[in-house]
Motif scaffolding. Sequence first.
Motif, PDB file in Angstrom:
ATOM      1  N   LEU A 127      11.611   7.822  -6.171  1.00 13.00           N
ATOM      2  CA  LEU A 127      12.413   6.856  -5.410  1.00 13.00           C
ATOM      3  C   LEU A 127      11.508   5.757  -4.843  1.00 13.00           C
ATOM      4  O   LEU A 127      11.894   4.579  -4.818  1.00 13.00           O
ATOM      5  N   PHE A 128      10.305   6.132  -4.423  1.00 13.19           N
ATOM      6  CA  PHE A 128       9.350   5.113  -3.977  1.00 13.19           C
ATOM      7  C   PHE A 128       8.936   4.207  -5.136  1.00 13.19           C
ATOM      8  O   PHE A 128       8.758   3.002  -4.968  1.00 13.19           O
ATOM      9  N   ALA A 129       8.804   4.807  -6.331  1.00 12.01           N
ATOM     10  CA  ALA A 129       8.448   3.997  -7.500  1.00 12.01           C
ATOM     11  C   ALA A 129       9.553   2.980  -7.795  1.00 12.01           C
ATOM     12  O   ALA A 129       9.278   1.820  -8.137  1.00 12.01           O
ATOM     13  N   ILE A 130      10.807   3.394  -7.634  1.00 11.81           N
ATOM     14  CA  ILE A 130      11.916   2.450  -7.815  1.00 11.81           C
ATOM     15  C   ILE A 130      11.808   1.339  -6.776  1.00 11.81           C
ATOM     16  O   ILE A 130      11.999   0.158  -7.071  1.00 11.81           O
ATOM     17  N   GLY A 131      11.465   1.725  -5.535  1.00 11.84           N
ATOM     18  CA  GLY A 131      11.265   0.733  -4.485  1.00 11.84           C
ATOM     19  C   GLY A 131      10.164  -0.255  -4.836  1.00 11.84           C
ATOM     20  O   GLY A 131      10.291  -1.449  -4.595  1.00 11.84           O
ATOM     21  N   GLU A 178       2.774   6.065  -2.385  1.00 12.92           N
ATOM     22  CA  GLU A 178       3.826   7.069  -2.502  1.00 12.92           C
ATOM     23  C   GLU A 178       4.393   7.172  -3.912  1.00 12.92           C
ATOM     24  O   GLU A 178       5.053   8.145  -4.246  1.00 12.92           O
ATOM     25  N   SER A 179       4.182   6.137  -4.740  1.00 14.66           N
ATOM     26  CA  SER A 179       4.675   6.278  -6.123  1.00 14.66           C
ATOM     27  C   SER A 179       3.591   6.793  -7.059  1.00 14.66           C
ATOM     28  O   SER A 179       3.891   7.227  -8.169  1.00 14.66           O
ATOM     29  N   LEU A 180       2.346   6.742  -6.593  1.00 15.17           N
ATOM     30  CA  LEU A 180       1.242   7.132  -7.475  1.00 15.17           C
ATOM     31  C   LEU A 180       1.386   8.538  -8.073  1.00 15.17           C
ATOM     32  O   LEU A 180       1.141   8.721  -9.276  1.00 15.17           O
ATOM     33  N   ILE A 212       8.744  15.309  -6.719  1.00 20.05           N
ATOM     34  CA  ILE A 212       8.702  14.235  -7.724  1.00 20.05           C
ATOM     35  C   ILE A 212       9.853  13.260  -7.484  1.00 20.05           C
ATOM     36  O   ILE A 212       9.708  12.051  -7.636  1.00 20.05           O
ATOM     37  N   HIS A 213      10.985  13.798  -7.095  1.00 19.05           N
ATOM     38  CA  HIS A 213      12.156  12.969  -6.812  1.00 19.05           C
ATOM     39  C   HIS A 213      11.829  11.940  -5.725  1.00 19.05           C
ATOM     40  O   HIS A 213      12.077  10.747  -5.888  1.00 19.05           O
ATOM     41  N   TYR A 214      11.224  12.410  -4.637  1.00 23.88           N
ATOM     42  CA  TYR A 214      10.817  11.559  -3.518  1.00 23.88           C
ATOM     43  C   TYR A 214       9.899  10.440  -4.019  1.00 23.88           C
ATOM     44  O   TYR A 214      10.118   9.257  -3.748  1.00 23.88           O
ATOM     45  N   PHE A 256       0.823  -1.204   0.000  1.00 26.60           N
ATOM     46  CA  PHE A 256       0.000   0.000   0.000  1.00 26.60           C
ATOM     47  C   PHE A 256       0.864   1.264   0.000  1.00 26.60           C
ATOM     48  O   PHE A 256       0.669   2.168  -0.821  1.00 26.60           O
ATOM     49  N   VAL A 257       1.838   1.296   0.914  1.00 28.30           N
ATOM     50  CA  VAL A 257       2.688   2.484   1.023  1.00 28.30           C
ATOM     51  C   VAL A 257       3.453   2.722  -0.281  1.00 28.30           C
ATOM     52  O   VAL A 257       3.526   3.849  -0.779  1.00 28.30           O
TER      53      VAL A 257
END
Lengths: 283, 294
Positions: B261-265, B34-36, B256-258, B29-30
């Motif tokens: 990074l979540f999207a990479i995660g 956070e990447s959405l 967007i950077h933040y 979920f997180v």
Amino acid sequence: MKNKIIQALGFSLITLSVIITLIFLVGIIYLIISKGISVISWEFLTSVPRKGMTAGGVAPAIVGTFYLTVGAVLFALPLGLACAVYLNEYSPKGFIVNIIRMSINNLAGVPSVVFGLFGLAVFVKFLGFGVSILSGSLTLGILILPAIISASQEALMAVPQSIREASLALGATQWQTIRKAVIPAAIPGIMTGVILSIGRAAGETAPILFTAATFYKRGYPTSIFSEVMALPYHIYALMTEGTKPDLQTPIAYGCALILLVIVLLVSAVAIILRNKYRSAYVH
Amino acid sequence: MYNLKERLIKILFTVLAFASLFFLLGIVFVLFKESLPIVFELNIFKFLTGTHWYPTHEPAEFGILPLMMASLWVTVGAMFVCIPLGIGTALYVNELASLRQKQFLKPVIEILSGIPSIVYGFFGMLIMAPLIQQIFNIPTGLNALTASIVLGIMAIPTVASISEDALSFVPKSFKEASYALGANRWQTLIKVIIPAAASGISTSIILGMSRVVGETMTVLMVSGGAAVMPRSFFDPVRPMTSTIAAEMGEAAVGSIHYHSLFAIGLILFLVTLVFNAFAEMISRKYRIKLGLDR
């Protein structure tokens, strides 16, 4: 004849691979011990860093790692034990158990940096714990949860069925049986699992990177909401930050040695204990 | 009264037992939540296939292909180290070691698998990188090759211990039947034992890969950190894990950077999820095949 030569060749390749493996792995340990030992002194272990982390000791990092690890175990042990008790003592075989098993397996495979992201989003930001011992401990606790569950489950499974039956036959309820007969018998096994997890939690860096750890902190943490120095993060910071690598590298060797001793000693004790304990039930 | 207490306790344990599922779903979920935002801010196709990762430039560019390629290269490279050495070690322990060697090697391998990754990174930085730099006479030893070797060494105990388990599960009768037909030990090993343990061995490789892909501190320290498309193994690279670890501290929360990074995660999480599912599937099939399933 030809077959014999092939066999000899094949076996020497296998032997060679073991030798290379041992050279690498034992070499790493040897290197760290030999270079780290000269740095270790009573002062190094018990005093705070001085001169911008280029001199003095690493006591705050040792203390920080201790707090983080203890916090992680305090969080994960009750949860993990409860889960193991449910799976082993209560659970009807079936759909729910499969789902729980699957989630334990998958949780165990999640990369450690992803736990760090989760901790950052949930504990640091959403719950507002900030970069702190609390956030770091909870993050590490989730990371070691699968290992604690598996070890506890193995320990509970090793308790002979006759102990349960004897307790139930005496009129004890299921909960009394679990609490007074099954869990006490499983304690050595559960403890080995906990000890192994301590080694894991103490050595992890990525999960505490954004949830607990800091490089520049001179004193000791004052509450669970303080950020802390931690041994693994301190090694990383010494190697990548700061301006005096020639002074920082020896300190990093010292930290690596302390960390290695903690982790290897702890896991060696746990593995030896477990092997003894396992064979005690087999025979 | 008693019954009520017993029931309540059972319910309590049932609830607590769902903790792992709860945390796993929480992580999913997180990561999604956070990447959405990048879906609205960036072109997803460009995000996945862009070759420029300049998160702090003006204008910033977010293409994670170089990071994914770096992870791929380093993982494949590590496999060349840990598959032969890990399986070789497993075969030795299972087939050639005397009882005393076995009693020594098995716990040693297990203990070694507990060496923290930061220690491997430290070793890679101080020993392996200068060595590689000298041997190949290249400008920097912090590159994809060094990262591959160090990660490979790190994954040996994982591959070795799981493979060894698989080998030890092969029924003795297989071996005896092969000897009875006149095969020597090597032929038995290659044609009977290894094929019988093949799925267990592949599980060990997949789990080793999963560990390597998700490894953070080692690559952060030895891979060199250049977020460009790798051209050769001597190039410094920046895998996905080390990008997250290195940049999360600087990325402003909510930028967007933040979120990227979540999207990479998230991608990292999905990759390891697939690996683990594969490993699980293979080992389940194999247990049934050898009649080990209860």
